[in-house]
Design a protein around this motif. Structure first.
Motif, PDB file in Angstrom:
ATOM      1  N   MET A 274      50.724 -20.587  32.309  1.00 41.53           N
ATOM      2  CA  MET A 274      49.747 -20.308  31.266  1.00 41.53           C
ATOM      3  C   MET A 274      48.939 -21.559  30.935  1.00 41.53           C
ATOM      4  N   PRO A 275      47.945 -21.846  31.747  1.00 39.92           N
ATOM      5  CA  PRO A 275      47.161 -23.039  31.446  1.00 39.92           C
ATOM      6  C   PRO A 275      46.547 -22.931  30.057  1.00 39.92           C
ATOM      7  N   LYS A 276      46.585 -24.026  29.361  1.00 39.44           N
ATOM      8  CA  LYS A 276      46.035 -24.049  28.009  1.00 39.44           C
ATOM      9  C   LYS A 276      44.516 -23.980  28.083  1.00 39.44           C
ATOM     10  N   PRO A 277      43.882 -23.287  27.160  1.00 34.40           N
ATOM     11  CA  PRO A 277      42.421 -23.326  27.152  1.00 34.40           C
ATOM     12  C   PRO A 277      41.965 -24.780  27.014  1.00 34.40           C
ATOM     13  N   LEU A 278      40.907 -25.093  27.716  1.00 33.67           N
ATOM     14  CA  LEU A 278      40.433 -26.465  27.679  1.00 33.67           C
ATOM     15  C   LEU A 278      39.836 -26.786  26.310  1.00 33.67           C
ATOM     16  N   PRO A 279      39.965 -28.027  25.903  1.00 38.55           N
ATOM     17  CA  PRO A 279      39.335 -28.412  24.647  1.00 38.55           C
ATOM     18  C   PRO A 279      37.834 -28.579  24.825  1.00 38.55           C
ATOM     19  N   GLY A 280      37.159 -28.738  23.748  1.00 37.55           N
ATOM     20  CA  GLY A 280      35.744 -29.095  23.804  1.00 37.55           C
ATOM     21  C   GLY A 280      34.861 -27.979  24.314  1.00 37.55           C
ATOM     22  N   ASN A 281      35.175 -26.741  23.952  1.00 37.68           N
ATOM     23  CA  ASN A 281      34.345 -25.634  24.384  1.00 37.68           C
ATOM     24  C   ASN A 281      33.080 -25.589  23.546  1.00 37.68           C
ATOM     25  N   SER A 282      32.310 -26.670  23.642  1.00 36.51           N
ATOM     26  CA  SER A 282      31.143 -26.808  22.783  1.00 36.51           C
ATOM     27  C   SER A 282      29.903 -26.871  23.637  1.00 36.51           C
ATOM     28  N   ALA A 283      28.810 -26.580  23.024  1.00 34.95           N
ATOM     29  CA  ALA A 283      27.557 -26.669  23.748  1.00 34.95           C
ATOM     30  C   ALA A 283      27.226 -28.130  24.001  1.00 34.95           C
ATOM     31  N   LEU A 284      26.252 -28.316  24.832  1.00 34.45           N
ATOM     32  CA  LEU A 284      25.821 -29.666  25.193  1.00 34.45           C
ATOM     33  C   LEU A 284      24.496 -29.960  24.490  1.00 34.45           C
ATOM     34  N   LEU A 285      24.387 -31.135  23.913  1.00 36.21           N
ATOM     35  CA  LEU A 285      23.102 -31.562  23.361  1.00 36.21           C
ATOM     36  C   LEU A 285      22.621 -32.769  24.143  1.00 36.21           C
ATOM     37  N   ARG A 286      21.444 -32.638  24.697  1.00 34.04           N
ATOM     38  CA  ARG A 286      20.824 -33.791  25.361  1.00 34.04           C
ATOM     39  C   ARG A 286      19.787 -34.353  24.405  1.00 34.04           C
ATOM     40  N   PHE A 287      19.910 -35.626  24.097  1.00 36.81           N
ATOM     41  CA  PHE A 287      18.879 -36.221  23.236  1.00 36.81           C
ATOM     42  C   PHE A 287      18.450 -37.571  23.761  1.00 36.81           C
ATOM     43  N   LEU A 288      17.301 -38.025  23.268  1.00 38.50           N
ATOM     44  CA  LEU A 288      16.879 -39.356  23.648  1.00 38.50           C
ATOM     45  C   LEU A 288      16.638 -40.182  22.403  1.00 38.50           C
ATOM     46  N   THR A 289      16.770 -41.477  22.580  1.00 37.12           N
ATOM     47  CA  THR A 289      16.499 -42.391  21.495  1.00 37.12           C
ATOM     48  C   THR A 289      15.298 -43.230  21.898  1.00 37.12           C
ATOM     49  N   CYS A 290      14.381 -43.397  20.949  1.00 34.54           N
ATOM     50  CA  CYS A 290      13.248 -44.256  21.267  1.00 34.54           C
ATOM     51  C   CYS A 290      12.890 -45.073  20.042  1.00 34.54           C
ATOM     52  N   GLY A 291      12.407 -46.238  20.305  1.00 33.15           N
ATOM     53  CA  GLY A 291      12.033 -47.143  19.237  1.00 33.15           C
ATOM     54  C   GLY A 291      11.505 -48.390  19.886  1.00 33.15           C
TER      55      GLY A 291
ATOM     56  N   THR B 158      32.268 -35.018  20.783  1.00 38.08           N
ATOM     57  CA  THR B 158      33.100 -34.833  19.600  1.00 38.08           C
ATOM     58  C   THR B 158      33.778 -33.479  19.769  1.00 38.08           C
ATOM     59  N   ASP B 159      34.525 -33.073  18.769  1.00 38.37           N
ATOM     60  CA  ASP B 159      35.184 -31.775  18.883  1.00 38.37           C
ATOM     61  C   ASP B 159      34.168 -30.642  18.945  1.00 38.37           C
ATOM     62  N   ARG B 160      32.986 -30.909  18.430  1.00 39.03           N
ATOM     63  CA  ARG B 160      32.021 -29.818  18.334  1.00 39.03           C
ATOM     64  C   ARG B 160      31.030 -29.754  19.479  1.00 39.03           C
ATOM     65  N   ARG B 161      30.699 -30.902  20.042  1.00 39.36           N
ATOM     66  CA  ARG B 161      29.675 -30.910  21.074  1.00 39.36           C
ATOM     67  C   ARG B 161      29.857 -32.053  22.055  1.00 39.36           C
ATOM     68  N   SER B 162      29.312 -31.856  23.259  1.00 38.94           N
ATOM     69  CA  SER B 162      29.165 -32.971  24.199  1.00 38.94           C
ATOM     70  C   SER B 162      27.726 -33.463  24.125  1.00 38.94           C
ATOM     71  N   PHE B 163      27.557 -34.753  24.323  1.00 35.23           N
ATOM     72  CA  PHE B 163      26.226 -35.326  24.198  1.00 35.23           C
ATOM     73  C   PHE B 163      25.867 -36.136  25.442  1.00 35.23           C
ATOM     74  N   ILE B 164      24.639 -35.965  25.891  1.00 35.17           N
ATOM     75  CA  ILE B 164      24.081 -36.857  26.910  1.00 35.17           C
ATOM     76  C   ILE B 164      22.905 -37.567  26.255  1.00 35.17           C
ATOM     77  N   VAL B 165      22.988 -38.876  26.239  1.00 39.30           N
ATOM     78  CA  VAL B 165      21.967 -39.667  25.554  1.00 39.30           C
ATOM     79  C   VAL B 165      21.096 -40.347  26.601  1.00 39.30           C
ATOM     80  N   ALA B 166      19.792 -40.190  26.473  1.00 41.59           N
ATOM     81  CA  ALA B 166      18.875 -40.991  27.297  1.00 41.59           C
ATOM     82  C   ALA B 166      18.343 -42.086  26.401  1.00 41.59           C
ATOM     83  N   ASP B 167      18.636 -43.312  26.784  1.00 40.28           N
ATOM     84  CA  ASP B 167      18.164 -44.451  26.000  1.00 40.28           C
ATOM     85  C   ASP B 167      16.895 -44.943  26.668  1.00 40.28           C
TER      86      ASP B 167
END
Lengths: 633, 351
Positions: free
Chosen positions: A10-27, A97-106
């Protein structure tokens, strides 16, 4: 057995079943982008023990934060960056985080790297614009908001950084936030929010700060976790599209078409059409290695088999028959230029859209945008990091949707054919010649047929020259002579057009470009109607005249340069305009405070100061006979 | 089919493998049994998929990787997949099987064999190629071998340059490959974070980090001049945790060295080095001891550090990872040679 035999009953359900947010930082350089990302990674426990050791070492060597850890060094990876203390290239970072995965473009903020920001924004759902609380909204911030919007980023966050350096002052934050909201309101982002933070000290990045007790909103991370990524308009009723990427033919019994669903969804049994050829069939199976699927939606990489054998290859686009994409060889698009060699209208590039690559050129550079002021400027070329609106002309028609409907079906890159560099990125606004296909089938009386009935070759005589050069007098004489000989003509005069068709336009450069574009379109229709068109316009810019030339078939555009010296024009001044312009009562007057670009190779040059209009008109008629536009009697 | 340093013509790939779908693709193939513990458990692949939830995040990563694999295969004349036998290669290969199913990946695998890999890796490599019916080219820098270049006498930096970087360039040149898939991920190392998914290489296989092609949307510029090539990284956006979760969700076979077992090791330069064969040179005072260890990354055994661990299943690895406080590359001697180490190697043509 090998190491794979670990599976438990009985494999455990995987953690982190969250949507992915891709964001970028600029400044800009000193706003603390790298420090903010370093802070996010550090606070979300992505910095591991050995990386911390390296960071401590690097901070001592390259650090700019005194005795403290320089979190920016977690992100500035290339040696040159550490030495110069600036981010050179777009870097991607990952945390969850527990709620989402993030891909950051710097992405770097300095001017020469606008292309990197566009790159990061092309795949981002959200953009964080950083400003220094002390400096507030800068020219750069306006630029970043513009690019984010241009590339279709839906959510905007203003991180008011270094809030510690203004003493955590609420009034200062409110001031910056207000000017930001005013700036952003013109764009139509799905959400816009300003958040006060100190990346260096961690205030309000992942944890609320006592110093910012007056701030009632979420921390930056909480906002990133909560922002609503469901695009209601995109989720409902986007039409099915799938560019064919790979024809999967392992043996004679199987023929599948592999690709990634660009939009909409598909089920076995659904009807589909191949957008280019218009051939139709039904989906037989949706094949994957995990078994056949009952449904595939946007983003799924699948292989379709069809009920019928059709001739389909890479680059074709499957679509739903009752909502087809546009298929055209001409469209209007916004382009971000990314190469040192400027974009030149007329030059040939490779255009890649979806899985299709075709030869293309910019037929018209309508204007470029000053991304600091958002003003439209007339332009003859687009240089590195400039953004413009263009018409493109392709060697063969392709299927597409406007970019605002589909990032996949509406985006393209332009490749320099000589250097193979990715020279530009484009976003389609709308198709041109939308009626081309219908037109071909529906009208059986062609341009040639109309022209034959008129016993003439349709064309346009484009009279260009300064105000008072004699264009109108000469064209009037030419038309009278043609009419007397039984030819079908129409005369388009600058002043008359501006009383009607272009009544809403002024005399700024973009307006002049638009005026000539309209005249060009009307000219094209009249030429299509089989007429000899006489167009009499100052039309001071080469690019505009070339634009009209490009709209027509080769040989149909006859440029007549009425070359009368400015002094003579001023002396004639038939409408009193030079006098007014010289007195400053009119601005943007060609020859006074606006330039005239003489044609380099006109089909005919008339010396308007040296000869009478009647003899000049006779030379025009001679040319028409020589070119076979009219019979030689 | 295994080709050792031999001439390989990618154009004759068609039909190179045995007929019929490879074993792993048969839809109802049984899940491997746990005979060793006496617990026998069988389920169809489809049933397993209901039990192990694929997260939407992993699904997105999978889709993106498949798109990249297909795009490169479609647009390049002679692609090859760098197969390093590790967990990332295992995932990349699994994705390639998915991308071209029911066909086979239209490119061979290339393994650069330094001759110092763990024995279990080589066994696993050959077993994998046979199981999937794929062509595997194994290439060794014969000049380096003849000169006896080894990690003990020549230092990890020089050894890596000769037996890995130079060997890779030799193989790519010899076979005329113009695109090479690699399993590198951007989260591994700082200079990797700035690399493109399709990374352009000059004719000399050099990488210029300051002059990379901008990469927008999922539109990849695949145009190159004669002699130039690209490296393609389908796993760019995966993290180490993603890789393990995917291995678990998809039940992908991996080299057993990733799972904890009692193995002979010595302490050396703050690393636990496994004594994998008789060529291991022990320093004065070094006495191999048996410890419960596993590897987070695999390479040449004298340069690869193990970690103490009791994780004997993938599930336990995933659990261990979520509390781990060190990066996987800590166990790699070659990354610690000097500051900017990886960037330098990459400029020279290292993967």
């Amino acid at each position: 057995m090998d190491g794979s035999s670990q599976a438990g009953p009985m494999p455990k359900p995987l953690p982190g079943n969250s949507a992915l947010l891709r964001f970028l930082t600029c400044g800009s350089v000193d706003d603390g982008k790298s420090t903010l990302i370093g802070r996010l990674l550090y606070d979300t426990k992505r910095i591991l023990a050995d990386q911390m050791v390296a960071l401590e070492k690097d901070s001592r060597r390259f650090g700019t934060t005194g005795p403290d850890l320089d979190l920016a060094l977690l992100v500035d990876g290339l040696e040159a960056e550490r030495e110069q203390g600036i981010t050179i290239d777009v870097a991607y970072r990952y945390f969850a985080t527990d709620r989402r995965s993030f891909i950051v473009a710097d992405t770097p903020g300095h001017e020469q790297y606008t292309r990197n920001m566009a790159t990061g924004a092309s795949t981002a759902d959200l953009a964080i614009l950083l400003v220094d609380a002390r400096h507030g909204i800068m020219t750069q911030t306006r630029r970043h908001a513009f690019i984010a919007n241009l590339l279709g980023v839906r959510h905007l966050v203003l991180a008011v950084n270094k809030i510690d350096l203004v003493g955590y002052d609420q009034a200062r934050f409110d001031q910056v936030a207000a000017s930001f909201e005013e700036m952003a309101s013109g764009f139509g982002f799905a959400s816009v929010r300003a958040i006060p933070i100190s990346a260096r000290y961690g205030d309000n990045v992942t944890e609320a700060s006592e110093q910012l007790a007056w701030y009632g909103g979420p921390t930056l991370l909480a906002h990133l976790e909560q922002v609503d990524l469901v695009d209601a308009s995109a989720a409902s009723g986007q039409p099915f599209r799938m560019p064919v990427q790979w024809v999967n033919r392992p043996d004679l019994d199987f023929r599948g078409y592999s690709g990634t669903v660009a939009s909409g969804c598909i089920r076995p049994g659904d009807p589909i059409v191949v957008a280019g050829s218009g051939r139709e069939s039904r989906v037989a199976r949706i094949v994957t290695m995990d078994g056949d699927l009952a449904r595939a939606g946007a983003g799924d990489a699948v292989t379709l088999t069809l009920a019928d054998e059709l001739d389909i290859s890479r680059g074709d686009v499957f679509a739903q028959p009752d909502a087809r994409p546009e298929v055209s060889d001409q469209f209007a698009a916004r382009i971000v230029w990314m190469d040192d060699a400027p974009l030149l209208p007329g030059r040939s590039y490779l255009l890649k859209l979806g899985t299709r690559t075709v030869t293309a050129s910019v037929s018209t550079l309508k204007h470029k945008v000053d991304i600091n002021t958002y003003d439209r400027l007339a332009a003859k070329e687009l240089r590195l990091n400039e953004i413009g609106t263009c018409n493109l002309s392709l060697a063969s028609p392709i299927a597409f949707d406007p970019y605002e409907q589909s990032r996949t079906m509406g985006a393209f890159i332009l490749i320099d054919r000589l250097t193979n560099r990715t020279a530009g990125a484009g976003m389609i606004k709308f198709g041109l010649r939308r009626a081309t296909n219908i037109h071909r089938q529906a009208t059986s009386v062609s341009k040639q047929a109309r022209a034959a009935q008129n016993r003439q070759k349709p064309c346009v005589l484009w009279f260009t020259g300064l105000s008072g050069s004699g264009k109108s007098s000469i064209s009037d004489l030419v038309e009278r002579a043609l009419h007397a000989q039984g030819h079908r003509t129409y005369l388009l005069d600058g002043d008359n057009i501006r009383h009607g068709l272009s009544r809403d336009l002024g005399f700024s450069q973009p307006s002049r470009v638009e005026n000539i574009r309209r005249v060009g379109e009307v000219t094209k229709l009249f030429v299509d109607a089989g007429l000899i068109v006489l167009a009499s316009f100052i039309s001071p810019f080469r690019a505009e005249r070339r634009m009209v030339r490009d709209m027509l078939e080769p040989g149909e555009f006859i440029e007549v340069f009425v070359d009368t010296p400015l002094e003579i024009c001023k002396a004639r001044d038939p409408k009193g305009l030079y006098r007014k312009a010289l007195a400053g009562e009119i601005t943007n007057f060609t020859g006074v405070d606006s330039p005239y670009e003489a044609p380099e190779q006109p089909e005919l040059l008339l010396e308007g100061g040296a000869f009478e209009p009647a003899s000049l008109a006779e030379r025009v008629l001679d040319l028409l006979r020589v070119r076979g536009v009219i019979g030689s009697e | 089919m295994l080709v050792r340093n031999g001439w390989f013509d990618p154009r004759t790939m068609d039909g190179a493998g045995p007929p019929g779908p490879p074993e792993c693709c048969k839809p109802d193939m049984a899940i491997p049994t746990r005979a060793a513990t006496g617990r026998r458990w069988l389920a169809s692949r489809d049933a397993l998929r209901h039990l192990v939830r694929m997260t939407s995040h992993l699904r997105r990563l999978e889709n993106e990787s498949i798109l990249i694999l297909r795009e490169v295969a479609a647009e390049f004349r002679a692609p090859v997949m760098l197969y390093s036998i590790g967990k990332d290669s295992a995932v990349m290969l699994h994705l390639a099987m998915k991308a071209f199913h029911p066909g086979r990946p239209p490119f061979p695998l290339l393994h650069v064999d330094t001759t110092w890999k763990f024995r279990e890796m080589i066994a696993f490599r050959d077993q994998t190629a046979a199981r999937l019916g794929l062509t595997l080219i194994s290439h060794t820098n014969e000049d380096g071998r003849a000169q006896g270049i080894n990690p003990f006498d020549h230092g990890s930096s020089y050894y890596t340059h000769i037996m890995k970087t130079e060997a890779l360039k030799q193989a790519l040149r010899q076979h005329g490959f113009d695109a090479a898939f690699g399993g590198a991920r951007r989260d591994e190392e700082k200079s990797r974070a700035k690399e493109r998914i399709l990374s352009f290489r000059t004719a000399a296989h050099g990488w210029d980090p300051k002059d990379q092609r901008p990469e927008l949307w999922n539109l990849y510029n695949t145009r190159i001049a004669a002699g130039e090539s690209i490296r393609a990284f389908p796993l760019s956006n995966w993290t180490e945790l993603d890789v393990w979760q995917y291995i678990q969700a998809e039940n992908i076979p991996i080299v057993p060295l990733y799972l904890a077992a009692p193995r002979p090791v010595v302490h050396r330069d703050n690393m636990l080095i496994m004594v994998d064969d008789e060529r291991m040179r022990l320093r004065p005072g070094e006495i191999p001891e048996t410890r419960m260890i596993r590897f987070r990354t695999l390479g040449c055994y004298p340069l690869t550090g193990a970690v103490d661990s009791n994780a004997t299943t993938i599930e336990q690895i995933v659990e261990e990872m979520t509390v781990s406080r060190t990066s996987e590359r800590e166990g790699r001697a070659i990354d610690h040679d000097e500051a900017g180490s990886m960037e330098k190697k990459k400029r020279e043509g290292y993967f």
